[in-house]
Design an enzyme around this catalytic site. Structure first.
Site, short mmCIF file in Angstrom:
data_model
loop_
_atom_site.label_atom_id
_atom_site.label_comp_id
_atom_site.label_asym_id
_atom_site.label_seq_id
_atom_site.Cartn_x
_atom_site.Cartn_y
_atom_site.Cartn_z
N ASP A 1 -4.61 5.04 81.19
CA ASP A 1 -4.02 4.27 80.08
C ASP A 1 -4.14 2.79 80.41
O ASP A 1 -4.46 2.42 81.55
CB ASP A 1 -2.54 4.64 79.88
CG ASP A 1 -1.92 3.92 78.69
OD1 ASP A 1 -2.62 3.73 77.68
OD2 ASP A 1 -0.75 3.50 78.77
N SER A 2 -3.80 1.96 79.44
CA SER A 2 -3.78 0.51 79.69
C SER A 2 -2.58 0.11 80.53
O SER A 2 -2.52 -1.00 81.03
CB SER A 2 -3.69 -0.23 78.35
OG SER A 2 -2.47 0.09 77.72
N CYS B 1 -4.49 7.31 76.13
CA CYS B 1 -4.41 6.02 75.46
C CYS B 1 -5.14 6.16 74.14
O CYS B 1 -6.33 6.49 74.11
CB CYS B 1 -5.08 4.95 76.32
SG CYS B 1 -5.17 3.34 75.53
N GLU C 1 6.40 -1.61 78.24
CA GLU C 1 5.76 -2.09 79.47
C GLU C 1 6.72 -2.98 80.27
O GLU C 1 6.68 -3.01 81.49
CB GLU C 1 4.49 -2.84 79.09
CG GLU C 1 3.47 -2.99 80.18
CD GLU C 1 2.80 -1.69 80.64
OE1 GLU C 1 2.76 -0.70 79.89
OE2 GLU C 1 2.30 -1.69 81.78
N CYS D 1 0.55 5.87 69.94
CA CYS D 1 0.35 5.02 71.12
C CYS D 1 1.19 5.68 72.21
O CYS D 1 2.35 6.04 71.96
CB CYS D 1 0.86 3.61 70.85
SG CYS D 1 0.94 2.59 72.33
N HIS E 1 2.69 4.68 74.64
CA HIS E 1 3.93 4.00 75.04
C HIS E 1 5.11 4.43 74.16
O HIS E 1 6.27 4.35 74.59
CB HIS E 1 3.77 2.48 74.91
CG HIS E 1 2.96 1.83 76.01
ND1 HIS E 1 1.61 2.02 76.13
CD2 HIS E 1 3.33 1.02 77.03
CE1 HIS E 1 1.16 1.33 77.18
NE2 HIS E 1 2.19 0.72 77.74
N1 DGL Z 1 -0.87 3.02 75.32
C1 DGL Z 1 -2.01 2.61 74.62
C2 DGL Z 1 -2.31 3.44 73.41
O1 DGL Z 1 -1.98 4.60 73.38
C3 DGL Z 1 -2.34 1.14 74.45
C4 DGL Z 1 -1.27 0.09 74.45
C5 DGL Z 1 -1.88 -1.29 74.62
O2 DGL Z 1 -2.37 -1.54 75.73
O3 DGL Z 1 -1.90 -2.08 73.66
O4 DGL Z 1 -2.92 2.98 72.48
#
Ligand code: DGL
Length: 268
Positions: free
Chosen positions: A10-11, A73, A152, A184, A186
């Protein structure tokens, strides 16, 4: 049987929402996770840049001999799924198609809402996946990028988190939905805040469950499940280990964790 680890990327910390489901549903598997905090966020970047970063992480996971890669992600799935599937010799699973499927099995009348990063929404990947599976289903999408940073920064459960979620989900007040895909990785960590804003009648869909179910089925069908009794979780960050440790403490089940910094650059 295949005791090699599953690679997950993931990011940032969002991918831990997928690792958590792996802990629950595939408890005998080892995992190598890369949180690309050094390049966070992905959701505001150009798709070509995200693709380059995801391919470099794919190479890193391949060097670590993973048996499968899960792109935990949505932004990287939208930008790089076919490219990673072409490049890696192991199966690569994204979160978007499983997320769309999970929303459709809810079988609720009415529109499906999708919240995701700016890049995922701009890609049109969710409406396309839903249209492919169930043509004609109404979909309402909303980019909610500011919610990513709340997670985050470790602010879930605070009044700031609720304020950001209220503000970002306000457009759904005028456009009623029955199901909401948290598009997402997150966002599942903000599920309590999202539920408070939208009310109990809206079913929240976390694509992680269907994604891990897809991975499990492939491993079963190919006699490739692991049988670790006490699996090790190798967790890498390209940025900040303290944040990764905080995320692990807050969101993962107990286990054997090894946290390390990884140097991964685009083009590796
Ligand atoms: N968690 C990521 C997603 O599912 C990306 C969040 C990000 O880095 O902007 O898209």
């Amino acid at each position: 049987m295949d005791n090699r680890p599953i690679g997950v990327m993931d990011s940032g910390l969002g991918g831990l929402s997928v690792v958590r489901v792996i802990q629950q549903e595939l408890p005998n598997e080892e995992v190598i996770f890369v949180g690309d905090q050094g390049h966070f966020p992905y959701g505001t970047k150009d798709p070509a840049e995200v693709r380059g970063l995801a391919l470099s992480i794919g190479s890193f996971l391949q060097r670590n001999d993973v048996k499968m890669m899960i792109i935990a992600c949505n932004t990287a799935t939208a930008a790089a799924l076919p490219a990673l599937q072409d490049k890696l010799p192991v199966p690569v699973i994204g979160v978007i198609e499983p997320g769309a499927r999970a929303a459709l099995v809810q079988d609720k009348k009415g529109a499906i809402g999708v919240i995701a990063t700016t890049a995922t929404i701009n890609s049109g990947a969710y409406p396309a996946a839903i249209e492919n599976l169930a043509p004609g289903t109404p979909v309402i999408t909303q980019a909610t990028q500011p919610m990513v940073k709340v997670v985050e920064r470790g602010q879930t459960g605070t009044s700031t988190a609720q304020e950001v979620v209220d503000e970002q989900l306000a457009p759904f007040k005028d456009q009623p939905i029955k199901t909401l895909i948290m598009g997402c990785t997150h966002f599942p960590f903000l599920a309590p805040e999202i539920s408070r804003t939208l009310g109990k009648t809206v079913t929240l869909v976390d694509p992680a469950k269907e994604t891990v179910a897809t991975a499990k089925k492939w491993l079963e069908d190919h006699q490739s499940l692991g049988n670790h009794v006490h699996p090790q979780y190798y967790l890498y960050s390209t940025g900040n280990l303290a944040d990764l440790q905080a995320g692990v403490n807050k969101w993962l089940l107990s286990g054997k964790f090894r946290l390390e910094i990884a140097e991964i650059k685009e083009g590796d």
